[in-house]
Design a protein around this motif. Structure first.
Motif, PDB file in Angstrom:
ATOM      1  N   ASN A 172       0.853  -1.181   0.000  1.00  8.83           N
ATOM      2  CA  ASN A 172       0.000   0.000   0.000  1.00  8.83           C
ATOM      3  C   ASN A 172       0.896   1.242   0.000  1.00  8.83           C
ATOM      4  N   PRO A 173       0.949   2.003  -1.100  1.00 10.90           N
ATOM      5  CA  PRO A 173       1.871   3.143  -1.166  1.00 10.90           C
ATOM      6  C   PRO A 173       1.528   4.264  -0.193  1.00 10.90           C
ATOM      7  N   HIS A 174       0.308   4.243   0.367  1.00  9.61           N
ATOM      8  CA  HIS A 174      -0.098   5.286   1.304  1.00  9.61           C
ATOM      9  C   HIS A 174       0.224   4.928   2.755  1.00  9.61           C
ATOM     10  N   SER A 175       0.703   3.694   2.982  1.00  9.55           N
ATOM     11  CA  SER A 175       1.050   3.253   4.337  1.00  9.55           C
ATOM     12  C   SER A 175       2.368   3.879   4.793  1.00  9.55           C
ATOM     13  N   ARG A 176       2.379   4.489   5.957  1.00 12.91           N
ATOM     14  CA  ARG A 176       3.622   5.075   6.467  1.00 12.91           C
ATOM     15  C   ARG A 176       4.688   4.023   6.738  1.00 12.91           C
ATOM     16  N   VAL A 208       5.133   1.285   5.091  1.00 14.48           N
ATOM     17  CA  VAL A 208       5.640   0.924   3.770  1.00 14.48           C
ATOM     18  C   VAL A 208       6.607   1.991   3.273  1.00 14.48           C
ATOM     19  N   GLN A 209       6.227   3.252   3.386  1.00 14.41           N
ATOM     20  CA  GLN A 209       7.095   4.343   2.940  1.00 14.41           C
ATOM     21  C   GLN A 209       8.425   4.316   3.691  1.00 14.41           C
ATOM     22  N   ARG A 210       8.365   4.048   4.991  1.00 13.08           N
ATOM     23  CA  ARG A 210       9.595   3.941   5.793  1.00 13.08           C
ATOM     24  C   ARG A 210      10.450   2.781   5.330  1.00 13.08           C
ATOM     25  N   ASP A 211       9.836   1.621   5.097  1.00 14.99           N
ATOM     26  CA  ASP A 211      10.602   0.423   4.727  1.00 14.99           C
ATOM     27  C   ASP A 211      11.226   0.558   3.344  1.00 14.99           C
ATOM     28  N   LEU A 212      10.551   1.252   2.435  1.00  5.57           N
ATOM     29  CA  LEU A 212      11.108   1.439   1.098  1.00  5.57           C
ATOM     30  C   LEU A 212      12.328   2.357   1.123  1.00  5.57           C
ATOM     31  N   ARG A 213      12.449   3.163   2.172  1.00  5.09           N
ATOM     32  CA  ARG A 213      13.619   4.037   2.315  1.00  5.09           C
ATOM     33  C   ARG A 213      14.749   3.371   3.075  1.00  5.09           C
ATOM     34  N   ASP A 214      14.440   2.333   3.858  1.00  9.47           N
ATOM     35  CA  ASP A 214      15.396   1.782   4.820  1.00  9.47           C
ATOM     36  C   ASP A 214      15.352   0.262   4.801  1.00  9.47           C
ATOM     37  N   ALA A 215      16.374  -0.363   4.213  1.00 10.34           N
ATOM     38  CA  ALA A 215      16.405  -1.822   4.091  1.00 10.34           C
ATOM     39  C   ALA A 215      16.468  -2.520   5.441  1.00 10.34           C
ATOM     40  N   THR A 216      17.071  -1.873   6.439  1.00  8.35           N
ATOM     41  CA  THR A 216      17.119  -2.468   7.775  1.00  8.35           C
ATOM     42  C   THR A 216      15.712  -2.576   8.360  1.00  8.35           C
ATOM     43  N   GLN A 217      14.914  -1.519   8.182  1.00 12.07           N
ATOM     44  CA  GLN A 217      13.535  -1.546   8.667  1.00 12.07           C
ATOM     45  C   GLN A 217      12.708  -2.562   7.892  1.00 12.07           C
ATOM     46  N   MET A 218      12.955  -2.684   6.587  1.00 15.54           N
ATOM     47  CA  MET A 218      12.238  -3.677   5.795  1.00 15.54           C
ATOM     48  C   MET A 218      12.514  -5.080   6.324  1.00 15.54           C
ATOM     49  N   HIS A 219      13.772  -5.353   6.650  1.00 17.02           N
ATOM     50  CA  HIS A 219      14.124  -6.658   7.200  1.00 17.02           C
ATOM     51  C   HIS A 219      13.392  -6.910   8.516  1.00 17.02           C
ATOM     52  N   ARG A 220      13.325  -5.898   9.370  1.00 16.07           N
ATOM     53  CA  ARG A 220      12.615  -6.056  10.645  1.00 16.07           C
ATOM     54  C   ARG A 220      11.135  -6.333  10.422  1.00 16.07           C
ATOM     55  N   THR A 221      10.562  -5.661   9.434  1.00 18.64           N
ATOM     56  CA  THR A 221       9.143  -5.862   9.159  1.00 18.64           C
ATOM     57  C   THR A 221       8.864  -7.272   8.665  1.00 18.64           C
ATOM     58  N   VAL A 222       9.643  -7.777   7.702  1.00 22.53           N
ATOM     59  CA  VAL A 222       9.368  -9.119   7.186  1.00 22.53           C
ATOM     60  C   VAL A 222       9.628 -10.177   8.258  1.00 22.53           C
ATOM     61  N   MET A 223      10.556  -9.915   9.177  1.00 23.12           N
ATOM     62  CA  MET A 223      10.813 -10.871  10.254  1.00 23.12           C
ATOM     63  C   MET A 223       9.639 -10.991  11.215  1.00 23.12           C
ATOM     64  N   ARG A 224       8.745 -10.006  11.213  1.00 23.26           N
ATOM     65  CA  ARG A 224       7.557 -10.079  12.067  1.00 23.26           C
ATOM     66  C   ARG A 224       6.658 -11.241  11.675  1.00 23.26           C
ATOM     67  N   LEU A 274       1.861  -8.277   9.954  1.00 24.12           N
ATOM     68  CA  LEU A 274       2.384  -7.059   9.360  1.00 24.12           C
ATOM     69  C   LEU A 274       1.628  -5.847   9.908  1.00 24.12           C
ATOM     70  N   PRO A 275       2.210  -4.652   9.818  1.00 23.23           N
ATOM     71  CA  PRO A 275       1.487  -3.456  10.264  1.00 23.23           C
ATOM     72  C   PRO A 275       0.138  -3.330   9.560  1.00 23.23           C
ATOM     73  N   SER A 276      -0.832  -2.789  10.249  1.00 22.64           N
ATOM     74  CA  SER A 276      -2.169  -2.628   9.686  1.00 22.64           C
ATOM     75  C   SER A 276      -2.100  -1.787   8.411  1.00 22.64           C
ATOM     76  N   GLY A 277      -2.778  -2.269   7.355  1.00 22.39           N
ATOM     77  CA  GLY A 277      -2.823  -1.529   6.105  1.00 22.39           C
ATOM     78  C   GLY A 277      -1.558  -1.608   5.281  1.00 22.39           C
ATOM     79  N   TYR A 278      -0.657  -2.553   5.595  1.00 23.98           N
ATOM     80  CA  TYR A 278       0.636  -2.632   4.913  1.00 23.98           C
ATOM     81  C   TYR A 278       0.482  -3.049   3.455  1.00 23.98           C
TER      82      TYR A 278
END
Length: 216
Positions: free
Chosen positions: A13-17, A19-35, A76-80
């Motif tokens: 969802n491109p409007h999800s905050r 998602v926007q954070r994870d697309l800027r930061d690969a470390t955060q993306m890794h943390r999100t998928v590990m959830r 995953l975060p709500s609305g991801y």
């Protein structure tokens, strides 16, 4: 980890905050998928979960592919995004020697720098590869993984660098390869799909996708 791994295809969802954070930061993306994988996996949880992921982007959408032995996208975060989870078992059952396939993979082609005799005992830097050197690297690794490549089309992707105060200062250069191949060793290919190929797996590299090649 077994060959009954699953893969989640998540249309972001491109409007999800988040998602926007994870697309800027690969470390955060890794943390999100590990959830999405079970807790209490101890040391090396990504490896124990068999977790690999890849971001496929077009001009109008971003799709996150996540593979592991078990996945729960509801964590995953709500609305991801919208997630579709499928077993990889049918694909593994269909693999046979001589099968023509299409593939896609994002890689971090690299080699460790050789040091002089005076520096014996030390480890050289990991040096990214590009151009013909990267192509040759992928040809070798594909052969080891049970694939004879026929077409390999490289696409340069934005490099990723781990973020955070404790992150290693390594920059991961990423290349996406698309093409066609023939299966030469189904067992080796199954292992390569399950474990991933090359470095940079926590940052979106190493996930090999396969599909039957269409004939004209």
């Amino acid at each position: 980890m077994t060959d009954h791994a699953v893969i989640a295809r998540i249309r972001l969802n491109p409007h999800s905050r988040p998602v926007q954070r994870d697309l800027r930061d690969a470390t955060q993306m890794h943390r999100t998928v590990m959830r999405m994988v079970p807790d209490s996996l101890g040391d090396s949880p990504r490896h124990k979960a068999g977790l690999l992921y890849r971001l496929d982007e077009t001009t109008d959408s971003s799709t996150l592919l996540v593979q592991a032995a078990q996945l729960d996208p509801t964590l995953l975060p709500s609305g991801y995004g919208l997630a579709d989870v499928k077993s990889l078992a049918p694909m593994f059952s269909a693999l046979r020697k001589g099968l023509a396939v299409r593939y896609r993979i994002v890689l971090n082609p690299s080699k460790r720098e050789r040091l002089s005799l005076a520096e014996k005992g030390k480890r050289g830097r990991v040096v990214p590869l590009s151009g013909p050197d990267a192509d040759a690297w992928w040809l070798r690794r594909a052969a080891e993984a049970g694939l004879q490549l026929h077409v390999l089309t490289p696409t340069n992707l934005d490099a990723v660098r781990p973020r955070g105060k404790d992150a290693p200062p390594m920059r991961h250069s990423l290349l996406r390869y698309d093409g066609t191949a023939t299966v030469t060793d189904p067992a080796a290919l199954t292992d390569a799909v399950l474990t991933g190929i090359g470095r940079g797996k926590p940052y979106g590299a190493g996930l090999l996708s396969l599909a039957p090649a269409t004939t004209a």
